[in-house]
Design a protein around this motif. Structure first.
Motif, PDB file in Angstrom:
ATOM      1  N   VAL A   1      32.049  13.200  61.482  1.00 49.97           N
ATOM      2  CA  VAL A   1      31.165  13.826  60.484  1.00 49.97           C
ATOM      3  C   VAL A   1      32.011  14.100  59.253  1.00 49.97           C
ATOM      4  CG1 VAL A   1      29.717  15.830  59.968  1.00 49.97           C
ATOM      5  CG2 VAL A   1      29.696  14.836  62.264  1.00 49.97           C
ATOM      6  N   PRO A   2      31.617  13.551  58.093  1.00 52.92           N
ATOM      7  CA  PRO A   2      32.478  13.628  56.915  1.00 52.92           C
ATOM      8  C   PRO A   2      32.760  15.043  56.415  1.00 52.92           C
ATOM      9  CG  PRO A   2      30.454  12.408  56.415  1.00 52.92           C
ATOM     10  CD  PRO A   2      30.413  12.781  57.839  1.00 52.92           C
ATOM     11  N   ARG A   3      31.782  15.938  56.458  1.00 56.92           N
ATOM     12  CA  ARG A   3      32.028  17.304  55.988  1.00 56.92           C
ATOM     13  C   ARG A   3      31.045  18.272  56.648  1.00 56.92           C
ATOM     14  NH1 ARG A   3      29.234  14.916  51.443  1.00 56.92           N
ATOM     15  NH2 ARG A   3      27.377  16.133  51.022  1.00 56.92           N
TER      16      ARG A   3
ATOM     17  N   LYS B   1      30.342  21.696  61.359  1.00 56.61           N
ATOM     18  CA  LYS B   1      30.108  22.900  62.152  1.00 56.61           C
ATOM     19  C   LYS B   1      28.632  23.263  62.233  1.00 56.61           C
ATOM     20  CE  LYS B   1      34.616  24.991  61.663  1.00 56.61           C
ATOM     21  NZ  LYS B   1      35.379  26.167  61.285  1.00 56.61           N
ATOM     22  N   PHE B   2      27.849  22.883  61.226  1.00 55.19           N
ATOM     23  CA  PHE B   2      26.430  23.224  61.262  1.00 55.19           C
ATOM     24  C   PHE B   2      25.708  22.498  62.400  1.00 55.19           C
ATOM     25  CE2 PHE B   2      25.750  19.254  59.089  1.00 55.19           C
ATOM     26  CZ  PHE B   2      24.433  18.912  59.345  1.00 55.19           C
ATOM     27  N   LEU B   3      26.314  21.467  62.964  1.00 52.78           N
ATOM     28  CA  LEU B   3      25.707  20.706  64.066  1.00 52.78           C
ATOM     29  C   LEU B   3      26.071  21.250  65.447  1.00 52.78           C
ATOM     30  CD1 LEU B   3      26.412  17.089  62.769  1.00 52.78           C
ATOM     31  CD2 LEU B   3      24.202  18.255  62.816  1.00 52.78           C
ATOM     32  N   TYR B   4      27.068  22.119  65.524  1.00 54.52           N
ATOM     33  CA  TYR B   4      27.573  22.570  66.820  1.00 54.52           C
ATOM     34  C   TYR B   4      26.470  23.055  67.756  1.00 54.52           C
ATOM     35  CZ  TYR B   4      32.522  22.460  65.398  1.00 54.52           C
ATOM     36  OH  TYR B   4      33.771  22.085  64.999  1.00 54.52           O
ATOM     37  N   SER B   5      25.649  23.966  67.285  1.00 57.76           N
ATOM     38  CA  SER B   5      24.631  24.561  68.139  1.00 57.76           C
ATOM     39  C   SER B   5      23.692  23.504  68.709  1.00 57.76           C
ATOM     40  CB  SER B   5      23.833  25.601  67.345  1.00 57.76           C
ATOM     41  OG  SER B   5      22.801  26.125  68.143  1.00 57.76           O
TER      42      SER B   5
END
Length: 86
Positions: free
Chosen positions: A63-65, A68-72
């Protein structure tokens, strides 16, 4: 039983329709294209690239940047769960 309308027959719309149907609701799914899932099919240059079987850590590394928003979401419904569902 209640009626549920789902607008959009892509991956999210089909998943929402399945979940609502499994919960006992009467579901109507609306899609503008001539068939459901058309956009899923065209992702990945025709290889139906909905998900992959790589390790979760490898996925986040690609993921380029701001991955962390995808973790959950990813840790609650990982690629194996996606493949099993579809």
């Amino acid at each position: 039983m209640s009626s549920v309308a789902v607008v959009g027959g892509g991956a999210a719309g089909m998943m929402a329709a399945c979940a609502a149907g499994a919960a006992g609701h009467a579901v109507t799914l609306f899609e503008h294209n001539e068939k459901l899932g058309k956009k899923i099919y065209i992702t990945g240059k025709g290889r139906c690239n909905l998900t992959n079987a790589c390790k979760t850590e490898d996925f986040f590394a690609s993921v380029p940047r701001n991955g962390k928003f995808l973790y959950s979401a990813v840790y609650q419904f990982d690629s194996r769960a996606v493949m099993d569902f579809f």
